[in-house]
Design an enzyme around this catalytic site. Structure first.
Site, short mmCIF file in Angstrom:
data_model
loop_
_atom_site.label_atom_id
_atom_site.label_comp_id
_atom_site.label_asym_id
_atom_site.label_seq_id
_atom_site.Cartn_x
_atom_site.Cartn_y
_atom_site.Cartn_z
N SER A 1 0.86 -1.17 0.00
CA SER A 1 0.00 0.00 0.00
C SER A 1 0.90 1.22 0.00
O SER A 1 2.10 1.12 0.32
CB SER A 1 -0.87 -0.01 1.26
OG SER A 1 -1.49 1.24 1.49
N TYR B 1 -2.19 -1.49 10.55
CA TYR B 1 -2.14 -1.65 9.09
C TYR B 1 -0.87 -1.04 8.53
O TYR B 1 -0.15 -1.65 7.72
CB TYR B 1 -3.38 -1.00 8.49
CG TYR B 1 -3.52 -1.11 6.99
CD1 TYR B 1 -4.12 -2.22 6.41
CD2 TYR B 1 -3.07 -0.09 6.15
CE1 TYR B 1 -4.27 -2.32 5.04
CE2 TYR B 1 -3.21 -0.18 4.78
CZ TYR B 1 -3.81 -1.29 4.22
OH TYR B 1 -3.95 -1.38 2.85
#
Length: 259
Positions: free
Chosen positions: A141, A154
């Site tokens: 990401s 995350y």
């Protein structure tokens, strides 16, 4: 076809980015093992591939379960004879500020992303080393490279996946294995759609403001990254012809992060 007769395993392949990549790989000639915690979702994707003339199999796989991962990879090799491409894509999200975050919620996110990536990597490398090479890919990401509020586990896990990818590139080189990590911006998947109202509540703003002023604020054009954007990059990385491209993070984010 760029991936003709290649054998690919995709975790979290039953929906969202994983499904888009599985179907794109199949269109490019790969035989695709679609692995997901939800077997029915994996079966639906596999069926869509087969109906379209491709080759696919469905696997139930909890990427945090060591035995399930080992058995799943073994099933792919038993069915098709080898494993050429593995994409660690399974992921979850949890929205909460650090000072309120429970250790259990921290562990759950890190275990799925980073622990799951490790287990898939280890099982895949054993097969790839025995077969003389392969391609290990990770779904990172922009949060593998930057941080955002409310997403500590995350962000930490995605940063860890970047380190894992680079280590695989170093260790795998002598065995003919390349490794790269895809770093998308926000893509309109169920995982992202779920975050919008959660962030709106935490930040005290509207859902449209979350989209405009949080998620897409740093993009060049105010646009979400598309499933096609990500799946095209995944095909390119799997099909790249040499070790010149290994150990790299490839960002597809409408300019949110530049490197």
């Amino acid at each position: 076809m760029r991936l003709k007769d290649q054998i690919a395993l995709i975790t979290g392949g039953g929906r969202g980015i994983g499904r888009a990549i599985a179907e794109h790989y199949a269109r490019e000639g790969a035989r695709v093992a679609v692995a997901d915690l939800d077997l029915s979702s994996a079966e639906q994707v596999a069926l869509s591939i087969v109906t379209a003339g491709g080759s696919a199999m469905a696997l139930k796989m909890d990427v945090t379960d060591e035995q399930a991962v080992e058995q799943g990879v073994a099933a792919v090799v038993s069915h098709w004879g080898r494993l050429d491409i593995a994409l660690a894509n399974a992921g979850i999200q949890h929205i909460e500020p650090l000072h309120k975050l429970s250790y259990a919620d921290w562990n759950k996110v890190v275990e799925v992303h980073l622990g799951g990536a490790f287990l898939v990597t280890r099982a895949a490398l054993q097969q790839m080393y025995a077969n003389g090479g392969g391609t290990m890919l990770y779904m990172g990401s922009v949060h593998s490279l930057e941080a955002s509020p409310l997403k500590a586990p995350y962000v930490a896990a995605k940063h860890g996946m970047l380190g894992l990818c680079r280590t695989v590139a170093k260790e795998g080189a002598e065995h003919g294995v390349r490794s790269n990590i895809i770093c998308p911006g926000f893509v309109r998947t169920p995982l992202v759609d779920k975050q919008i109202p959660e962030q709106a509540r935490e930040l005290g703003i509207s859902e449209q403001e979350v989209i405009r002023n949080v998620m897409l604020k740093e993009t060049l054009d105010g646009e979400f990254t598309s499933l096609d954007d990500v799946s095209e990059l995944a095909v390119h990385l799997a099909a790249f012809p040499s070790a010149a491209l290994s150990g790299q993070s490839l960002v597809v984010s409408h300019g949110w992060h530049m490197q």
